[in-house]
Design a protein around this motif. Structure first.
Motif, mmCIF file in Angstrom:
data_model
loop_
_atom_site.group_PDB
_atom_site.id
_atom_site.type_symbol
_atom_site.label_atom_id
_atom_site.label_comp_id
_atom_site.label_asym_id
_atom_site.label_seq_id
_atom_site.Cartn_x
_atom_site.Cartn_y
_atom_site.Cartn_z
ATOM 1 N N ALA A 121 1.030 -1.346 0.110
ATOM 2 C CA ALA A 121 0.079 -0.080 -0.150
ATOM 3 C C ALA A 121 0.853 1.022 -0.221
ATOM 4 O O ALA A 121 0.355 2.122 -1.162
ATOM 5 C CB ALA A 121 -0.943 0.365 1.051
ATOM 6 N N ARG A 122 1.766 1.473 0.765
ATOM 7 C CA ARG A 122 2.722 2.674 1.143
ATOM 8 C C ARG A 122 3.648 2.309 -0.310
ATOM 9 O O ARG A 122 3.247 3.845 -1.030
ATOM 10 C CB ARG A 122 3.436 2.233 2.412
ATOM 11 N N SER B 234 10.439 -6.220 -1.490
ATOM 12 C CA SER B 234 11.086 -5.285 -2.006
ATOM 13 C C SER B 234 9.769 -4.539 -3.400
ATOM 14 O O SER B 234 10.178 -5.145 -4.468
ATOM 15 C CB SER B 234 12.129 -5.396 -2.762
ATOM 16 N N ILE B 235 8.674 -4.164 -2.466
ATOM 17 C CA ILE B 235 7.448 -4.097 -4.121
ATOM 18 C C ILE B 235 8.480 -2.902 -4.845
ATOM 19 O O ILE B 235 7.601 -2.898 -5.641
ATOM 20 C CB ILE B 235 6.722 -3.224 -2.639
ATOM 21 N N ASP B 236 9.305 -2.341 -5.034
ATOM 22 C CA ASP B 236 10.316 -1.531 -5.873
ATOM 23 C C ASP B 236 9.711 -2.879 -7.265
ATOM 24 O O ASP B 236 10.546 -2.454 -8.465
ATOM 25 C CB ASP B 236 10.514 -1.188 -6.186
ATOM 26 N N SER B 237 10.614 -4.110 -6.695
ATOM 27 C CA SER B 237 11.111 -4.884 -7.440
ATOM 28 C C SER B 237 9.694 -5.509 -8.509
ATOM 29 O O SER B 237 8.556 -6.266 -7.720
ATOM 30 C CB SER B 237 11.822 -5.273 -7.055
ATOM 31 N N GLY C 132 5.702 -3.282 -8.087
ATOM 32 C CA GLY C 132 6.835 -2.382 -9.189
ATOM 33 C C GLY C 132 5.928 -2.161 -10.401
ATOM 34 O O GLY C 132 4.636 -1.896 -10.278
ATOM 35 N N SER C 133 6.743 -1.137 -11.717
ATOM 36 C CA SER C 133 6.023 -0.872 -12.165
ATOM 37 C C SER C 133 5.326 -1.729 -13.089
ATOM 38 O O SER C 133 3.741 -1.470 -13.227
ATOM 39 C CB SER C 133 7.306 0.188 -13.406
ATOM 40 N N GLU C 134 5.401 -2.683 -13.355
ATOM 41 C CA GLU C 134 4.903 -4.012 -14.036
ATOM 42 C C GLU C 134 3.690 -4.378 -13.526
ATOM 43 O O GLU C 134 2.540 -5.126 -13.846
ATOM 44 C CB GLU C 134 5.979 -5.226 -14.470
#
Ligand code: NAD
Length: 545
Positions: free
Chosen positions: A143-144, A478-481, A496-498
């Motif tokens: 969420a964050r 690591s939610i950006d990955s 991540g963005s995907e």
């Protein structure tokens, strides 16, 4: 038995424990737990289910009845989509900042209510409390992350126009519409929610069908979304068997996000293909962990326990094949076996168990069959190896096998239980080749003190995630990955963005000024072609994209 809600308009915001379970290690492990009918009614009131039928679910902690879950019909699914579509039309016009603010409120709510959430998860799934904690943790992280990066993913982006200064191109991210989410039982709270958060942020609505065994945790999540300020109709929940509700959901969705077995994933992919809608599929694995000769043995043994036995191995990214370098094999295996034998086993609500129970008789049957098959064909049991009905009806010990060979079922098939097979390797190229054996490609782990060397090996491993000196947490948290599988472990990525762009259509808008894409000022087609050719050569000389 349950502490009733104390006050407030929202019946789940009691602040007290949802379940009055034992709070200390002295408790009676055979005591049965129950949810009050009021608690169940509050949660199931969030369902769209008018069939008049219910199914009874039992707690794997002790096999006692837990709740009756109302069942949905295909008409309920249609109604869920109608409501979701109406809500989505308004939501898509809500500023991204407002959507993100709701996610941040969810972040705090999940942390505030973690004890209730964990009670429900443990009651429904039987997992150890410390493994249940990973679920609110993962939702808070997700969420964050998406709230704080919303603009980066969703803002309209300028692109390179074909004619510098004269062609302006920008790309909008348009929500798909209504996303169908079909989720499994193994992480009942986070798997039901986590994929939906970026879908909501991107301006979509969701129709969710969680697994029948773990509806309550999923419904608790839906209630938290309401409380965080998401419009109620934006998140619909239906209940019923996947083979009955799956098709009506796919037929009405604009995109499908599925997490579950590879076999079901293929059925879903075929149905999505028929409608030409996109889908992401997070599927099974037979994940390898490599212990290289320069690994820190103690750290590797500690990590190997988590890698193999988190959530009793009912974790898509946990390890079932361990390849250990010859040079350290004996020392490592001694430490790994000792740590495994020292685990605290139990199926109870309190903290302190290192591993909980399997969720069901089906799971117990599969795990037992895999171990018995391996042992009957010559595998050796270094730790565990048997069911523990004294701890819970579906309990199976954390089990380490040696001498597993290709004709044994557990060699290449996912056990999805607390069973790890050890293999010795002589050189790293051989270890990588064996890790890449088979059809799956979800997650891998490498233990080595040479980070650069381990990262080089990681590139050769056919898995969507590779964790170095960690089992799965380094990538998964690591939610950006991006997270997802290669080969038969899936298609598409969460996180991540995907993980958010899958829920959008990219729409390019080009505005042309001055020159047009045709001969001008009486120019012939041939002259136009020559002029364009000269321009292209010039652009290349200038190093332009
Ligand atoms: P499953 O495929 O049987 O069920 C998963 C979900 O799909 C449930 O909600 C179920 O009701 C639904 N379903 C079943 N048949 C369906 C159909 N024909 N049409 C539509 N929906 C249908 O999976 P499972 O055995 O319950 O879950 C365990 C599997 O999930 C393991 O293989 C595990 O590796 C995998 N898993 C993968 C991930 C990941 O992120 N890659 C995460 C968790 C679990």
């Amino acid at each position: 038995m349950t502490t009733p809600p104390t006050s407030g308009s929202d019946p789940i915001s009691s602040g007290g424990p949802l379940v009055d379970g034992p709070a200390d290690p002295e408790h009676d492990p055979t005591a049965s737990y129950a949810l009050e009918p009021d608690d169940v009614a509050r949660l199931t009131s969030r369902l769209l289910a008018t069939s008049g039928r219910t199914t009874q679910v039992h707690s794997p902690l002790d096999g006692a009845p837990l709740a009756h879950i109302p069942q949905s019909t295909s008409e309920d699914v249609a109604e869920a989509f109608a409501r979701a579509r109406r809500a989505q039309a308004i939501w898509a016009r809500t500023p991204v900042e407002e959507r993100a603010a709701a996610l941040l409120r969810l972040h705090d709510l999940v942390l505030d209510r973690q004890q209730e959430i964990i009670d429900l998860i443990v009651l429904e799934s039987g997992k150890a409390r410390k493994h249940a904690f990973d679920e609110p943790l993962h939702i808070a992280l997700t969420a964050r992350y998406y709230a704080r990066t919303a603009r980066q993913h969703l803002d309209t982006q300028r692109k390179i126009g074909v004619i510098p200064a004269l062609t302006r191109v920008e790309v909008n991210r348009v929500p798909k519409g209504v996303v169908g989410i079909i989720s499994p039982w193994n992480y009942p709270f986070t798997m039901a929610l986590c994929d939906g958060l970026p879908a909501l942020l991107a301006g979509n609505a969701v129709v969710a069908k969680p697994d029948a065994q773990t509806m309550l945790s999923a419904l608790y999540g839906a209630r938290l979304l309401d409380e965080a300020g998401f419009p109620k109709d934006l998140w619909q929940v239906v209940a019923g068997p996947g083979r009955e509700l799956g098709t009506p959901i796919i037929e009405q969705s604009d995109y499908i996000c599925f997490t579950g077995s590879t076999a079901t994933g293929k059925v879903i992919a075929r149905q999505c293909a028929e409608r030409l809608i996109g889908c992401s599929l997070e599927l099974g694995g037979k994940n390898p962990i490599l212990i290289l000769r320069d690994a820190d043995i103690e750290k590797a043994a500690e990590g190997a326990v988590r890698a193999s036995f988190s959530n009793a191995g009912q974790l898509c990214v946990s390890m079932e094949r361990m390849f250990v370098a010859d040079q350290v094999y004996d020392r490592f295996v001694d430490r790994f076996v000792a740590r495994t034998r020292a685990m605290t086993l139990g199926a109870t609500l309190d903290w302190g168990n290192d591993m909980g129970t399997l969720i069901s008789q089906d799971q117990l049957d599969t795990v037992t069959a895999h171990v018995e098959d391996a042992v009957s064909k010559g595998a050796r049991v270094l730790a565990g190896g048997k069911a523990r009905p004294d701890l819970g009806p579906f309990y199976f010990e954390p089990t380490i096998l040696e001498g597993v060979t290709p004709e044994m079922t557990c060699f290449g098939n996912e056990t999805f239980g607390p069973v790890i097979s050890l293999y010795r390797f002589h050189d790293e190229a051989e270890a990588v080749a064996r890790a890449n054996d088979g059809e799956y490609g979800l997650n891998a782990s490498i233990y080595s003190q040479d980070g650069a060397r381990a990262r080089e090996l990681a590139r050769q491993i056919k898995c969507g995630t590779v964790n170095i000196n960690e089992a799965f947490g380094a990538t998964f948290a690591s939610i950006d990955s991006p997270m997802g599988g290669m080969r038969e472990s899936g298609m598409g990525r969460r996180q991540g963005s995907e993980g958010i762009h899958r829920y959008t259509e990219s729409q390019a808008v080009g505005t042309q000024r001055g020159l047009r894409f045709a001969p001008m000022f009486g120019m012939s087609d041939e002259a136009y072609a020559k002029m364009m050719t000269t321009s292209l050569r010039l652009m290349n000389k200038l190093g332009r994209a």
